[in-house]
Design a protein around this motif. Structure first.
Motif, PDB file in Angstrom:
ATOM      1  N   TRP A  22      18.596   1.776   1.035  1.00  0.00           N
ATOM      2  CA  TRP A  22      17.005   3.213   0.716  1.00  0.00           C
ATOM      3  C   TRP A  22      15.825   2.845   0.825  1.00  0.00           C
ATOM      4  O   TRP A  22      15.482   2.112   0.862  1.00  0.00           O
ATOM      5  CB  TRP A  22      17.510   3.464  -0.845  1.00  0.00           C
ATOM      6  N   TYR A  23      15.266   4.180   0.438  1.00  0.00           N
ATOM      7  CA  TYR A  23      14.311   3.854   0.882  1.00  0.00           C
ATOM      8  C   TYR A  23      13.243   4.257  -0.231  1.00  0.00           C
ATOM      9  O   TYR A  23      13.955   4.738  -1.150  1.00  0.00           O
ATOM     10  CB  TYR A  23      12.866   5.219   1.626  1.00  0.00           C
ATOM     11  N   TYR A  24      11.693   3.307  -0.457  1.00  0.00           N
ATOM     12  CA  TYR A  24      10.765   3.987  -1.774  1.00  0.00           C
ATOM     13  C   TYR A  24      10.061   4.505  -1.279  1.00  0.00           C
ATOM     14  O   TYR A  24       9.372   4.430  -1.149  1.00  0.00           O
ATOM     15  CB  TYR A  24      10.570   2.582  -2.369  1.00  0.00           C
ATOM     16  N   ARG A  25       9.562   5.688  -2.225  1.00  0.00           N
ATOM     17  CA  ARG A  25       7.597   5.474  -2.267  1.00  0.00           C
ATOM     18  C   ARG A  25       6.934   4.795  -3.044  1.00  0.00           C
ATOM     19  O   ARG A  25       7.428   4.418  -3.992  1.00  0.00           O
ATOM     20  CB  ARG A  25       7.196   6.939  -2.326  1.00  0.00           C
ATOM     21  N   VAL A  26       5.180   4.448  -3.013  1.00  0.00           N
ATOM     22  CA  VAL A  26       5.022   3.816  -3.739  1.00  0.00           C
ATOM     23  C   VAL A  26       4.546   4.804  -4.245  1.00  0.00           C
ATOM     24  O   VAL A  26       3.169   5.124  -4.155  1.00  0.00           O
ATOM     25  CB  VAL A  26       4.071   2.713  -2.840  1.00  0.00           C
ATOM     26  N   LEU A  27       4.459   4.200  -5.938  1.00  0.00           N
ATOM     27  CA  LEU A  27       3.881   5.136  -6.645  1.00  0.00           C
ATOM     28  C   LEU A  27       2.242   4.059  -7.179  1.00  0.00           C
ATOM     29  O   LEU A  27       1.480   5.078  -7.692  1.00  0.00           O
ATOM     30  CB  LEU A  27       4.791   5.216  -8.112  1.00  0.00           C
ATOM     31  N   GLY A  51       0.778  -1.389   0.294  1.00  0.00           N
ATOM     32  CA  GLY A  51       0.226   0.060  -0.091  1.00  0.00           C
ATOM     33  C   GLY A  51       0.514   1.416  -0.119  1.00  0.00           C
ATOM     34  O   GLY A  51       1.912   0.981  -0.282  1.00  0.00           O
ATOM     35  N   PRO A  52       0.124   2.635   0.219  1.00  0.00           N
ATOM     36  CA  PRO A  52       1.067   3.451   0.209  1.00  0.00           C
ATOM     37  C   PRO A  52       1.197   4.003   1.215  1.00  0.00           C
ATOM     38  O   PRO A  52       2.954   3.996   0.641  1.00  0.00           O
ATOM     39  CB  PRO A  52      -0.189   4.735   0.473  1.00  0.00           C
ATOM     40  N   GLU A  53       1.682   3.500   2.642  1.00  0.00           N
ATOM     41  CA  GLU A  53       2.721   3.158   3.121  1.00  0.00           C
ATOM     42  C   GLU A  53       2.917   2.137   3.725  1.00  0.00           C
ATOM     43  O   GLU A  53       4.000   2.228   4.705  1.00  0.00           O
ATOM     44  CB  GLU A  53       2.113   3.856   4.431  1.00  0.00           C
ATOM     45  N   GLY A  54       3.521   1.001   2.610  1.00  0.00           N
ATOM     46  CA  GLY A  54       4.518  -0.157   2.841  1.00  0.00           C
ATOM     47  C   GLY A  54       3.418  -1.502   2.885  1.00  0.00           C
ATOM     48  O   GLY A  54       2.649  -1.371   2.823  1.00  0.00           O
ATOM     49  N   PHE A  55       4.216  -2.526   2.986  1.00  0.00           N
ATOM     50  CA  PHE A  55       3.832  -3.390   3.045  1.00  0.00           C
ATOM     51  C   PHE A  55       2.297  -4.452   4.128  1.00  0.00           C
ATOM     52  O   PHE A  55       3.012  -4.266   5.258  1.00  0.00           O
ATOM     53  CB  PHE A  55       4.559  -5.137   3.023  1.00  0.00           C
ATOM     54  N   LEU A  99       4.283  -0.275  -8.326  1.00  0.00           N
ATOM     55  CA  LEU A  99       5.293   0.363  -9.232  1.00  0.00           C
ATOM     56  C   LEU A  99       6.137   1.497  -8.178  1.00  0.00           C
ATOM     57  O   LEU A  99       5.557   2.332  -6.814  1.00  0.00           O
ATOM     58  CB  LEU A  99       4.911   1.424 -10.068  1.00  0.00           C
ATOM     59  N   ILE A 100       7.273   1.344  -7.933  1.00  0.00           N
ATOM     60  CA  ILE A 100       7.717   2.260  -6.912  1.00  0.00           C
ATOM     61  C   ILE A 100       9.304   2.946  -7.125  1.00  0.00           C
ATOM     62  O   ILE A 100       9.732   2.329  -8.012  1.00  0.00           O
ATOM     63  CB  ILE A 100       8.738   0.800  -5.665  1.00  0.00           C
ATOM     64  N   GLN A 101       9.325   4.362  -6.124  1.00  0.00           N
ATOM     65  CA  GLN A 101      10.333   4.676  -6.909  1.00  0.00           C
ATOM     66  C   GLN A 101      11.136   5.248  -5.361  1.00  0.00           C
ATOM     67  O   GLN A 101      10.704   5.574  -4.564  1.00  0.00           O
ATOM     68  CB  GLN A 101       9.761   6.535  -6.766  1.00  0.00           C
ATOM     69  N   VAL A 102      12.419   5.425  -5.888  1.00  0.00           N
ATOM     70  CA  VAL A 102      13.484   5.804  -4.773  1.00  0.00           C
ATOM     71  C   VAL A 102      13.596   6.719  -4.478  1.00  0.00           C
ATOM     72  O   VAL A 102      13.097   8.015  -4.999  1.00  0.00           O
ATOM     73  CB  VAL A 102      15.055   5.535  -5.367  1.00  0.00           C
ATOM     74  N   LYS A 152       9.112   6.866   3.235  1.00  0.00           N
ATOM     75  CA  LYS A 152       9.884   5.705   3.540  1.00  0.00           C
ATOM     76  C   LYS A 152       8.739   4.383   3.553  1.00  0.00           C
ATOM     77  O   LYS A 152       8.729   3.462   5.110  1.00  0.00           O
ATOM     78  CB  LYS A 152      10.429   6.336   4.843  1.00  0.00           C
ATOM     79  N   ALA A 153       8.110   3.935   2.530  1.00  0.00           N
ATOM     80  CA  ALA A 153       7.070   2.948   2.714  1.00  0.00           C
ATOM     81  C   ALA A 153       8.145   1.822   2.154  1.00  0.00           C
ATOM     82  O   ALA A 153       7.687   1.133   3.198  1.00  0.00           O
ATOM     83  CB  ALA A 153       5.975   3.336   1.864  1.00  0.00           C
TER      84      ALA A 153
END
Length: 226
Positions: free
Chosen positions: A144-149, A35-39, A110-113, A55-56
């Motif tokens: 590193w962290y990803y945001r969830v697109l 989801g938008p804030e993680g698994f 879809l995730i983005q650094v 930092k999802a």
């Protein structure tokens, strides 16, 4: 494309203190909703500094584990992925290659650094090494962290597929070097401050240094509490 190990964890007391943390992660064998804030099934205790949309998802290279074992020995937290609180573990991809804004397809998501990881004192307790957080910062082996697109379902073994690079010159290694090694390089700081795809919190570090002409104090974050 690299197959990914997926990891989640629930809050538990850190070794040697009463503080709860979700830093201990273990691999899962079933599909997970991202989801938008993680698994789903993953827990972050201190939401002021962990989790959130920027930092999802935390990714830590499996490649670094052998380096840590060579330096620290066969610690329990280094026997399998999950020692650094990572949600994704892969081999063959490190901070030297990954750049802010790199966008990956992972299963149905879809995730983005979004930023590098700033290590904190909880790593000291997790590993039983008093200066572990400082070691992580000094080596640049931060992860590193990803945001969830795009949210979606991810299955262990799904391949991390790079589909776009928005700022390929700004590798995580370069960011680390500017923030923690060549700390008052004004040209680099100006570049970081203007890097729109970088998480706002990290851009603010650069802005504050440009304005104050001094580096922030890291002692509370790195050394924390006994």
């Amino acid at each position: 494309m690299r197959p990914a190990t997926l990891l989640t964890g629930r809050a538990a007391p850190l070794p040697g203190c009463d503080t709860l943390s979700g830093i201990g992660k273990t691999a899962v064998t079933h599909p997970l909703r991202l989801g938008p804030e993680g698994f789903e099934g993953d827990e972050q205790v201190d939401r002021r500094v962990h989790g959130g949309v920027e930092k999802a998802v935390h990714h830590y290279p499996l490649d670094h584990y052998s380096d840590w074992r060579a330096e620290l020995g066969d610690l329990q937290a280094l026997t399998a992925p999950g020692g650094f609180g990572e949600n994704i573990s892969t081999a063959g991809l490190t901070e030297a290659e990954v750049a802010v804004g790199d966008t990956f397809r992972l299963g149905g998501a879809l995730i983005q650094v979004s930023q590098g990881r700033q290590p904190c004192w909880k790593l000291n307790h997790r590993f039983g090494v008093p200066d572990m957080a400082r070691r992580v910062q000094q080596t640049g082996r931060t992860g590193w962290y990803y945001r969830v697109l795009q949210t979606g379902t991810v299955t262990p073994g799904d391949r991390l597929e790079l589909i776009d690079r928005l700022a390929p010159d700004w590798t995580l290694r370069r960011l680390w070097h500017a923030l923690y090694v060549d700390r008052m390089n004004l040209v680099e700081l100006e570049g970081i401050a203007a890097l729109d795809v970088l998480a706002e919190g990290w851009r603010k570090y650069a802005v504050r240094r440009l304005e104050s002409r001094r580096v922030e104090d890291w002692s509370a974050r790195l050394d924390g509490k006994a």
